[in-house]
Write a protein that holds these residues in place. Sequence first.
Motif, mmCIF file in Angstrom:
data_model
loop_
_atom_site.group_PDB
_atom_site.id
_atom_site.type_symbol
_atom_site.label_atom_id
_atom_site.label_comp_id
_atom_site.label_asym_id
_atom_site.label_seq_id
_atom_site.Cartn_x
_atom_site.Cartn_y
_atom_site.Cartn_z
ATOM 1 N N MET A 1 34.974 37.403 47.041
ATOM 2 C CA MET A 1 36.172 38.049 47.675
ATOM 3 C C MET A 1 35.841 39.440 48.094
ATOM 4 O O MET A 1 35.428 40.194 46.956
ATOM 5 N N ASP A 2 36.166 39.907 48.995
ATOM 6 C CA ASP A 2 35.965 41.372 49.440
ATOM 7 C C ASP A 2 37.479 42.056 49.193
ATOM 8 O O ASP A 2 38.222 41.752 50.192
ATOM 9 N N ASP A 3 37.480 42.966 48.229
ATOM 10 C CA ASP A 3 38.913 43.494 47.995
ATOM 11 C C ASP A 3 39.031 44.811 48.631
ATOM 12 O O ASP A 3 39.913 45.610 48.547
ATOM 13 N N THR A 4 37.870 45.103 49.859
ATOM 14 C CA THR A 4 38.109 46.411 50.452
ATOM 15 C C THR A 4 39.450 46.337 51.384
ATOM 16 O O THR A 4 39.327 45.476 52.110
ATOM 17 N N PRO A 5 40.320 47.514 51.227
ATOM 18 C CA PRO A 5 41.457 47.286 52.337
ATOM 19 C C PRO A 5 40.884 47.270 53.697
ATOM 20 O O PRO A 5 40.036 47.991 54.171
ATOM 21 N N GLN A 175 59.232 44.840 32.259
ATOM 22 C CA GLN A 175 58.161 43.765 32.037
ATOM 23 C C GLN A 175 56.978 44.359 32.707
ATOM 24 O O GLN A 175 56.925 44.621 34.036
ATOM 25 N N SER A 176 55.820 44.170 32.083
ATOM 26 C CA SER A 176 54.664 44.818 32.732
ATOM 27 C C SER A 176 53.395 43.755 32.550
ATOM 28 O O SER A 176 53.431 42.961 31.780
ATOM 29 N N THR A 177 52.580 44.165 33.561
ATOM 30 C CA THR A 177 51.248 43.413 33.695
ATOM 31 C C THR A 177 50.037 44.522 33.694
ATOM 32 O O THR A 177 50.217 45.499 34.720
ATOM 33 N N THR A 178 48.985 44.549 32.954
ATOM 34 C CA THR A 178 48.028 45.415 33.095
ATOM 35 C C THR A 178 46.871 44.542 33.991
ATOM 36 O O THR A 178 46.678 43.282 33.762
ATOM 37 N N LEU A 179 45.990 45.351 34.593
ATOM 38 C CA LEU A 179 45.155 45.040 35.503
ATOM 39 C C LEU A 179 43.740 45.601 35.310
ATOM 40 O O LEU A 179 43.510 46.897 35.430
ATOM 41 N N CYS A 180 42.799 44.868 34.863
ATOM 42 C CA CYS A 180 41.537 45.538 34.736
ATOM 43 C C CYS A 180 40.778 45.395 36.072
ATOM 44 O O CYS A 180 39.956 44.654 36.421
ATOM 45 N N TRP A 181 41.274 46.253 37.078
ATOM 46 C CA TRP A 181 40.745 46.307 38.389
ATOM 47 C C TRP A 181 40.968 47.445 38.976
ATOM 48 O O TRP A 181 42.052 48.287 38.553
ATOM 49 N N ALA A 182 40.355 47.891 40.075
ATOM 50 C CA ALA A 182 40.207 49.315 40.676
ATOM 51 C C ALA A 182 40.124 50.097 39.437
ATOM 52 O O ALA A 182 39.064 50.107 38.598
#
Length: 191
Positions: A1-5, A175-182
């Motif tokens: 997947m290409d996550d480039t905006p 309520q939180s979610t962490t993302l190992c992204w960007a």
Amino acid sequence: MDDTPRTRPPALGALHAGADRLAFAMSCEDRTGSLLATLAASKPGGRLLELGTGVGVGAAWLLHGMTADASLLSVEMNPDVQAVAARHLGDDPRLTLTVASADRWLDTYSGPPFDLAYVDCRPGKFHRLGDLLGFLRPGALYVVDDLLPQATWPDDHQPRVDRFLADTPEQPNIQSTTLCWASGLMVAVRR
């Protein structure tokens, strides 16, 4: 997947050029910006807050996603850096730029609550989180970036990030979610 905006705010190139002229290396990256635009779009007519305008890259992305009846208040302590944002985004009537330290702003703000807060500075993230959360209405989004190691970090910064990541999930009112992204993100909702 290409996550480039696939779409980008029109002023982004000029904002990055202004950052380069000032040797300002702390703007949000495009994937974070794209997420900010998406989250801003989820708050039609909303009141949005950004702590840490920098040169305005995050603000440009937020404005890119906001509806015409939404508003953004962006706070930055360095007037020279924020002047880049004013030059390239200042004609947008949805945007209010304020020159103040985030700590001072947190001490003095007395207006209505916000629907989304993007925090790109230490106050409201690594300290005074409770104060900031008090300015968010229930259901408001709280977004922070730069939670993965960055080349711009001072040597003593990692312990701050570690404490934030350990303590924030224990906050009873989010309520939180962490993302190992960007650059490393946390997205939370004010309960």
